[in-house]
Write a protein that holds these residues in place. Structure first.
Motif, PDB file in Angstrom:
ATOM      1  N   SER A 266       0.868  -1.172   0.000  1.00  0.00           N
ATOM      2  CA  SER A 266       0.000   0.000   0.000  1.00  0.00           C
ATOM      3  C   SER A 266       0.907   1.224   0.000  1.00  0.00           C
ATOM      4  O   SER A 266       2.126   1.112   0.123  1.00  0.00           O
ATOM      5  N   ILE A 267       0.308   2.389  -0.139  1.00  0.00           N
ATOM      6  CA  ILE A 267       1.097   3.615  -0.126  1.00  0.00           C
ATOM      7  C   ILE A 267       1.162   4.132   1.314  1.00  0.00           C
ATOM      8  O   ILE A 267       0.280   4.862   1.775  1.00  0.00           O
ATOM      9  N   SER A 268       2.198   3.715   2.017  1.00  0.00           N
ATOM     10  CA  SER A 268       2.430   4.195   3.376  1.00  0.00           C
ATOM     11  C   SER A 268       3.076   5.577   3.318  1.00  0.00           C
ATOM     12  O   SER A 268       3.470   6.060   2.247  1.00  0.00           O
ATOM     13  N   GLY A 269       3.211   6.197   4.485  1.00  0.00           N
ATOM     14  CA  GLY A 269       3.836   7.511   4.549  1.00  0.00           C
ATOM     15  C   GLY A 269       5.230   7.554   3.937  1.00  0.00           C
ATOM     16  O   GLY A 269       5.524   8.441   3.118  1.00  0.00           O
ATOM     17  N   PRO A 270       6.129   6.610   4.293  1.00  0.00           N
ATOM     18  CA  PRO A 270       7.476   6.639   3.708  1.00  0.00           C
ATOM     19  C   PRO A 270       7.481   6.453   2.194  1.00  0.00           C
ATOM     20  O   PRO A 270       8.269   7.085   1.491  1.00  0.00           O
ATOM     21  N   ILE A 271       6.602   5.588   1.691  1.00  0.00           N
ATOM     22  CA  ILE A 271       6.546   5.378   0.241  1.00  0.00           C
ATOM     23  C   ILE A 271       6.026   6.638  -0.441  1.00  0.00           C
ATOM     24  O   ILE A 271       6.552   7.058  -1.482  1.00  0.00           O
ATOM     25  N   ALA A 272       4.998   7.242   0.135  1.00  0.00           N
ATOM     26  CA  ALA A 272       4.462   8.481  -0.435  1.00  0.00           C
ATOM     27  C   ALA A 272       5.536   9.556  -0.484  1.00  0.00           C
ATOM     28  O   ALA A 272       5.622  10.326  -1.452  1.00  0.00           O
ATOM     29  N   ALA A 273       6.385   9.599   0.543  1.00  0.00           N
ATOM     30  CA  ALA A 273       7.462  10.594   0.567  1.00  0.00           C
ATOM     31  C   ALA A 273       8.472  10.346  -0.542  1.00  0.00           C
ATOM     32  O   ALA A 273       8.971  11.285  -1.176  1.00  0.00           O
TER      33      ALA A 273
ATOM     34  N   ASP B 218      17.769   5.670  -9.180  1.00  0.00           N
ATOM     35  CA  ASP B 218      17.765   6.178  -7.804  1.00  0.00           C
ATOM     36  C   ASP B 218      16.387   6.002  -7.159  1.00  0.00           C
ATOM     37  O   ASP B 218      16.279   5.632  -5.984  1.00  0.00           O
ATOM     38  N   VAL B 219      15.317   6.257  -7.912  1.00  0.00           N
ATOM     39  CA  VAL B 219      13.971   6.069  -7.368  1.00  0.00           C
ATOM     40  C   VAL B 219      13.705   4.581  -7.131  1.00  0.00           C
ATOM     41  O   VAL B 219      13.150   4.187  -6.090  1.00  0.00           O
ATOM     42  N   HIS B 220      14.115   3.763  -8.067  1.00  0.00           N
ATOM     43  CA  HIS B 220      13.964   2.315  -7.935  1.00  0.00           C
ATOM     44  C   HIS B 220      14.660   1.820  -6.669  1.00  0.00           C
ATOM     45  O   HIS B 220      14.105   1.011  -5.907  1.00  0.00           O
ATOM     46  N   ALA B 221      15.866   2.315  -6.414  1.00  0.00           N
ATOM     47  CA  ALA B 221      16.609   1.913  -5.212  1.00  0.00           C
ATOM     48  C   ALA B 221      15.960   2.445  -3.945  1.00  0.00           C
ATOM     49  O   ALA B 221      15.916   1.759  -2.915  1.00  0.00           O
ATOM     50  N   ALA B 222      15.416   3.661  -3.997  1.00  0.00           N
ATOM     51  CA  ALA B 222      14.799   4.251  -2.811  1.00  0.00           C
ATOM     52  C   ALA B 222      13.548   3.498  -2.382  1.00  0.00           C
ATOM     53  O   ALA B 222      13.198   3.466  -1.189  1.00  0.00           O
ATOM     54  N   LEU B 223      12.863   2.874  -3.332  1.00  0.00           N
ATOM     55  CA  LEU B 223      11.651   2.114  -3.004  1.00  0.00           C
ATOM     56  C   LEU B 223      11.953   0.713  -2.485  1.00  0.00           C
ATOM     57  O   LEU B 223      11.081   0.074  -1.884  1.00  0.00           O
ATOM     58  N   GLU B 224      13.146   0.227  -2.696  1.00  0.00           N
ATOM     59  CA  GLU B 224      13.455  -1.168  -2.365  1.00  0.00           C
ATOM     60  C   GLU B 224      13.170  -1.532  -0.905  1.00  0.00           C
ATOM     61  O   GLU B 224      12.597  -2.600  -0.634  1.00  0.00           O
ATOM     62  N   PRO B 225      13.541  -0.699   0.087  1.00  0.00           N
ATOM     63  CA  PRO B 225      13.294  -1.102   1.484  1.00  0.00           C
ATOM     64  C   PRO B 225      11.824  -1.306   1.828  1.00  0.00           C
ATOM     65  O   PRO B 225      11.510  -1.975   2.818  1.00  0.00           O
ATOM     66  N   PHE B 226      10.926  -0.745   1.034  1.00  0.00           N
ATOM     67  CA  PHE B 226       9.493  -0.816   1.330  1.00  0.00           C
ATOM     68  C   PHE B 226       8.757  -1.773   0.400  1.00  0.00           C
ATOM     69  O   PHE B 226       7.524  -1.858   0.457  1.00  0.00           O
TER      70      PHE B 226
END
Length: 425
Positions: free
Chosen positions: A277-284, A358-366
């Motif tokens: 889902s789109i959590s706060g960290p993902i939305a950021a 960079d965006v692809h990598a930033a989403l990886e933890p979530f």
């Protein structure tokens, strides 16, 4: 069925195939994987095989391996039916279906792969087989989500539905309200009806500033979907939209509108992630990425997976994920204007590819393991390895049985063990 027809071994069709691969082109793949050309091997171009035959009595269509989604939808509309497609009309229907097929009717009718009824396939040994639930069932299972890795699908039979018109439209919000918009949207979609599927697009607006584009599709009763206080127009009340236009529209027109947003001829690359889902960290992350677009043609899209698509058992088809989720599509597109757009960003990448990765990598933890195979390529082996989950072993067994020399390569297949977990702690 009778003995299979022999066409001659494809592995002997050309010296170039030896040690290489055969790719079938009918579904436009992701730009960076460039499935329309191969360094080693042959490309089988099916784009002239665009015949579509509608059987209105049985609500199904038989289509050639090169038929576009727009070909199928336009033909079906003439008799009050439609096909389960993606969001664009210029995408090959067979390729979309073989890899899964997210789209605006997913909540009511499932994936495009869930609507595949049968196929004619030319195998690597030259034999032609007709596969469906009763004939070559393992191959039929693999074709529903396993990609075009098992042979050349020269024709397919798909289920049609009596929904030629939907309630759809465009709702644009300013980027500075993205957190509130996404939070409100999450509340609406949680437990929402199957008939309502919502894609959300982060895209540069006409003035160059990023906007949040909410793209609803209502596939149920038109009176309910178009009501002033109905579920579709509620999406225009999440804040004060910059623009909002919603109403009944033919599905062919909706597909054409998406095609107009992404015309051919530009350079580009895709990546994908899957989130619950789109959590706060993902939305950021998404908000920050949209503010850093390097091109006015790039976009971030989330595709909803819910309703009917979640109900088949995980092992009923090769598709590797059945719980509700969002598939995030990262699109980097740019005009080839020479040195400026292709300049090295300091680390060997163009600025557009650097933004994408960079965006692809930033989403990886979530993100959940794996990814949507129609958008994966050799650049993401970790995602490929987990793209089919517990279906991996059976899928590779079918591949070994029908194409032991790996003559065919389309979407990537895993080769090792899989991570069966979900979100990281």
């Amino acid at each position: 069925m009778g003995s299979p027809t022999k066409f001659g071994s494809l592995s002997q069709a050309s010296p170039q195939v030896t040690g290489g691969a055969v790719g079938a082109v009918g579904h436009r793949g992701s730009p960076e994987s460039d499935r329309s050309s191969w360094r080693r091997g042959l490309v089988l171009d099916l784009t002239d095989m665009r015949e579509v035959r509608i059987d209105s009595n049985n609500s199904c269509a038989t289509l050639g391996g090169g038929a576009l989604s727009s070909d199928v939808v336009s033909a079906a509309e003439k008799v009050g039916l439609t096909a389960v497609t993606g969001t664009a009309g210029a995408v090959g229907m067979v390729g979309l279906t073989l890899g899964g097929g997210y789209g605006p009717l997913i909540g009511r009718f499932g994936l495009a792969a869930d609507n595949l009824l049968g196929a004619e396939v030319v195998l690597a040994d030259g034999s032609r087989v007709i596969t469906d639930a009763e004939h070559h069932p393992d191959l039929f299972w693999a074709l529903r989500g396993g990609g075009g890795n098992f042979g050349v699908v020269t024709s397919a039979r798909i289920r049609l539905h009596p929904v030629p018109t939907v309630v759809s439209g465009t709702i644009l919000y300013p980027m500075f309200r993205s957190a509130d918009i996404l939070a409100g949207l999450g509340e609406i979609l949680q437990g929402g009806p199957d008939e309502l599927t919502v894609d959300v697009v982060f895209v540069p607006g006409p003035d160059g500033r990023p906007t949040v584009y909410v793209a609803p599709t209502w596939s149920g009763d038109l009176t309910v979907g178009n009501a002033e206080n109905g579920p579709v127009r509620a999406l225009a009340k999440l804040g004060t939209p910059v623009f909002a236009e919603v109403g009944p529209v033919a599905r062919s027109a909706a597909l054409a509108a998406t095609d107009a947003m992404f015309p051919p001829g530009r350079r580009g690359a895709l990546r994908t992630r899957t989130v619950q889902s789109i959590s706060g960290p993902i939305a950021a992350v998404l908000d920050g990425a949209a503010r850093e677009f390097t091109s006015p043609f790039s976009a971030i899209v989330w595709h909803q997976f819910h309703g009917a698509a979640t109900r088949p058992a995980l092992g009923s088809t090769a598709f590797g994920r059945r719980e509700p989720h969002l598939m995030v599509e990262l699109i980097s597109l740019w005009e080839d204007n020479g040195a400026e757009d292709n300049a090295d960003a300091g680390d060997g990448r163009s600025p557009h590819l650097r933004w994408l990765e960079d965006v692809h990598a930033a989403l990886e933890p979530f993100s959940l393991p794996g990814g949507y195979v129609n958008f994966l390529g050799p650049e993401t082996p970790d995602q490929v390895a987990n793209s089919y989950g517990p279906n991996t072993e059976r899928l590779l067994a079918v591949k070994a049985a029908v194409d032991p020399d790996s003559v065919f390569v389309a979407t990537p297949l895993p080769t090792g063990t899989v991570d069966t977990g979900s979100l990281p702690a």
